[in-house]
Design a protein around this motif. Structure first.
Motif, PDB file in Angstrom:
ATOM      1  N   LEU A   1     -14.551   1.348  -4.417  1.00 21.52           N
ATOM      2  CA  LEU A   1     -14.427   0.033  -5.058  1.00 21.52           C
ATOM      3  C   LEU A   1     -13.249   0.051  -6.020  1.00 21.52           C
ATOM      4  O   LEU A   1     -13.117   0.960  -6.844  1.00 21.52           O
ATOM      5  CB  LEU A   1     -15.705  -0.306  -5.829  1.00 21.52           C
ATOM      6  N   ASP A   2     -12.386  -0.962  -5.913  1.00 19.46           N
ATOM      7  CA  ASP A   2     -11.275  -1.145  -6.846  1.00 19.46           C
ATOM      8  C   ASP A   2     -11.554  -2.391  -7.669  1.00 19.46           C
ATOM      9  O   ASP A   2     -11.495  -3.515  -7.163  1.00 19.46           O
ATOM     10  CB  ASP A   2      -9.961  -1.279  -6.073  1.00 19.46           C
ATOM     11  N   MET A   3     -11.865  -2.191  -8.943  1.00 20.22           N
ATOM     12  CA  MET A   3     -12.195  -3.303  -9.838  1.00 20.22           C
ATOM     13  C   MET A   3     -10.923  -3.813 -10.515  1.00 20.22           C
ATOM     14  O   MET A   3     -10.150  -3.017 -11.047  1.00 20.22           O
ATOM     15  CB  MET A   3     -13.208  -2.814 -10.888  1.00 20.22           C
ATOM     16  N   CYS A   4     -10.713  -5.129 -10.483  1.00 19.61           N
ATOM     17  CA  CYS A   4      -9.482  -5.759 -10.990  1.00 19.61           C
ATOM     18  C   CYS A   4      -8.316  -5.368 -10.092  1.00 19.61           C
ATOM     19  O   CYS A   4      -7.283  -4.868 -10.552  1.00 19.61           O
ATOM     20  CB  CYS A   4      -9.205  -5.385 -12.442  1.00 19.61           C
ATOM     21  N   THR A   5      -8.441  -5.649  -8.811  1.00 18.11           N
ATOM     22  CA  THR A   5      -7.531  -5.104  -7.801  1.00 18.11           C
ATOM     23  C   THR A   5      -6.130  -5.689  -7.830  1.00 18.11           C
ATOM     24  O   THR A   5      -5.171  -5.038  -7.431  1.00 18.11           O
ATOM     25  CB  THR A   5      -8.152  -5.258  -6.395  1.00 18.11           C
ATOM     26  N   GLY A   6      -5.960  -6.939  -8.279  1.00 20.13           N
ATOM     27  CA  GLY A   6      -4.616  -7.523  -8.345  1.00 20.13           C
ATOM     28  C   GLY A   6      -3.945  -7.558  -6.989  1.00 20.13           C
ATOM     29  O   GLY A   6      -4.478  -8.100  -6.017  1.00 20.13           O
ATOM     30  N   SER A   7      -2.773  -6.935  -6.885  1.00 17.36           N
ATOM     31  CA  SER A   7      -2.025  -6.893  -5.624  1.00 17.36           C
ATOM     32  C   SER A   7      -2.689  -6.005  -4.585  1.00 17.36           C
ATOM     33  O   SER A   7      -2.280  -5.999  -3.415  1.00 17.36           O
ATOM     34  CB  SER A   7      -0.606  -6.377  -5.878  1.00 17.36           C
ATOM     35  N   GLY A   8      -3.687  -5.233  -5.009  1.00 13.07           N
ATOM     36  CA  GLY A   8      -4.353  -4.298  -4.098  1.00 13.07           C
ATOM     37  C   GLY A   8      -3.636  -2.971  -3.988  1.00 13.07           C
ATOM     38  O   GLY A   8      -4.031  -2.114  -3.192  1.00 13.07           O
ATOM     39  N   CYS A   9      -2.593  -2.742  -4.791  1.00 12.21           N
ATOM     40  CA  CYS A   9      -1.752  -1.558  -4.598  1.00 12.21           C
ATOM     41  C   CYS A   9      -2.517  -0.249  -4.765  1.00 12.21           C
ATOM     42  O   CYS A   9      -2.247   0.720  -4.039  1.00 12.21           O
ATOM     43  CB  CYS A   9      -0.538  -1.604  -5.520  1.00 12.21           C
ATOM     44  N   ILE A  10      -3.472  -0.196  -5.680  1.00 11.39           N
ATOM     45  CA  ILE A  10      -4.239   1.037  -5.895  1.00 11.39           C
ATOM     46  C   ILE A  10      -5.139   1.315  -4.698  1.00 11.39           C
ATOM     47  O   ILE A  10      -5.065   2.379  -4.067  1.00 11.39           O
ATOM     48  CB  ILE A  10      -5.071   0.941  -7.193  1.00 11.39           C
ATOM     49  N   LEU A  11      -5.982   0.359  -4.379  1.00 11.36           N
ATOM     50  CA  LEU A  11      -6.927   0.519  -3.266  1.00 11.36           C
ATOM     51  C   LEU A  11      -6.214   0.763  -1.951  1.00 11.36           C
ATOM     52  O   LEU A  11      -6.563   1.677  -1.188  1.00 11.36           O
ATOM     53  CB  LEU A  11      -7.797  -0.742  -3.161  1.00 11.36           C
ATOM     54  N   LEU A  12      -5.202  -0.031  -1.665  1.00 12.64           N
ATOM     55  CA  LEU A  12      -4.514   0.065  -0.371  1.00 12.64           C
ATOM     56  C   LEU A  12      -3.742   1.370  -0.242  1.00 12.64           C
ATOM     57  O   LEU A  12      -3.672   1.953   0.845  1.00 12.64           O
ATOM     58  CB  LEU A  12      -3.595  -1.138  -0.175  1.00 12.64           C
ATOM     59  N   SER A  13      -3.164   1.849  -1.332  1.00 12.02           N
ATOM     60  CA  SER A  13      -2.470   3.139  -1.288  1.00 12.02           C
ATOM     61  C   SER A  13      -3.452   4.269  -0.989  1.00 12.02           C
ATOM     62  O   SER A  13      -3.165   5.165  -0.177  1.00 12.02           O
ATOM     63  CB  SER A  13      -1.760   3.411  -2.618  1.00 12.02           C
ATOM     64  N   ILE A  14      -4.606   4.231  -1.637  1.00  6.10           N
ATOM     65  CA  ILE A  14      -5.617   5.264  -1.385  1.00  6.10           C
ATOM     66  C   ILE A  14      -6.067   5.224   0.070  1.00  6.10           C
ATOM     67  O   ILE A  14      -6.122   6.259   0.752  1.00  6.10           O
ATOM     68  CB  ILE A  14      -6.819   5.075  -2.327  1.00  6.10           C
ATOM     69  N   LEU A  15      -6.387   4.035   0.559  1.00  4.10           N
ATOM     70  CA  LEU A  15      -6.850   3.916   1.948  1.00  4.10           C
ATOM     71  C   LEU A  15      -5.766   4.333   2.933  1.00  4.10           C
ATOM     72  O   LEU A  15      -6.054   4.974   3.947  1.00  4.10           O
ATOM     73  CB  LEU A  15      -7.278   2.470   2.223  1.00  4.10           C
TER      74      LEU A  15
END
Length: 285
Positions: A118-132
């Motif tokens: 889970l990425d809380m406060c995802t914004g552009s998604g850069c954190i979550l998408l980079s990890i995935l």
């Protein structure tokens, strides 16, 4: 005008407008408009630039001189070696945040598949998408990105599509619409104190979304909320990993310890400043 003349003109305009990296920004805009590479520029710098490219370039230079962020003009920002779409509805990904992603990738190696992230406060998604993106061939992993802003989630969905990733994005005020449990929760929440926002660079103060900046009176509001509620949504021995402001390491780590997290650590960025706090949810407490 030749390529060299145009580039020099752009650099001078930005320098006179007190843009900190005037020559670099002038180059990026030249590259964006003409598609030229540095190698070709050194060979063909005396080549005449078509009138329509001259006009477009000088218009963008003028906007940058007004302190509109470079990334809002080009619409993209590199992060973790990947290209992300950005606009005025999301925080521009910053290199400091790569420490959070690298920490998450390191800790994911210790978690057995399948992983629910889970990425809380995802914004552009850069954190979550980079990890995935960097875990897609290494581990069975699913991801959910949450943000209160519908406009931000539109950007995140566009980025997921560009990277060929399947992700659930959900509009929610923090955990309000969350029902699942997760192996890891990552978050770069708003953490700037309200009274400090007016002192930030104009590019940030006037053009980054206030929702992504304002951490309320002491900058710790969202850490308190996420830490206190996260135990309902973390699996046993699940990780909670935050990006923090450089002076918030002790406060956030103490909050996590008080809430029952173990193995709480503070990690520094390349400048030697506190940047990430992480801990493990201890169900035995």
């Amino acid at each position: 005008m030749t390529l060299k003349e145009l580039y020099n003109t752009g650099t001078d305009i930005l320098k006179n407008a007190s843009i900190q990296e005037s020559s670099l920004d002038a180059w990026y805009l030249l590259e964006y408009v003409t598609g030229i590479t540095r190698a070709r520029y050194f060979v063909d710098s005396q080549q005449t630039v078509p009138k329509n490219h001259q006009k477009q370039y000088l218009q963008l230079i003028q906007k940058r001189a007004e302190h509109i962020p470079l990334q809002h003009l080009t619409g993209v920002q590199e992060f973790m070696g990947l290209e992300f779409h950005v606009n005025e509805h999301v925080l521009i990904p910053r290199q400091d945040t790569e420490i959070l992603v690298e920490t998450a990738l390191e800790k994911l190696k210790e978690i057995s598949s399948p992983v629910n992230l889970l990425d809380m406060c995802t914004g552009s998604g850069c954190i979550l998408l980079s990890i995935l993106y960097y875990m897609k061939n290494k581990k069975q992993i699913t991801g959910t990105g949450v943000d209160i802003s519908d406009k931000a989630l539109e950007v995140a969905r566009k980025n997921a599509k560009s990277l060929g990733l399947s992700v659930d994005f959900l509009q929610s005020d923090l955990f309000d619409k969350i029902t699942d449990k997760y192996s890891m929760i990552v978050s770069n929440p708003p953490y700037i104190r309200s009274d400090v926002i007016k002192t930030l660079q104009e590019e940030v103060r006037e053009h980054d979304p206030m929702l992504a900046l304002d951490g309320m009176e002491d900058g710790l509001y969202f850490y308190r909320k996420i830490i206190s509620e996260s135990e309902k949504y973390l699996q046993a021995d699940g990780y909670l990993i935050f990006e923090i402001g450089h002076d918030q390491g002790l406060d956030v780590s103490n909050m996590m310890k008080d809430a029952g997290f173990r193995d709480v650590l503070i990690k520094k960025d390349l400048a030697g400043l506190d940047r990430v706090v992480l801990g493990v949810y201890d169900t035995k407490r």
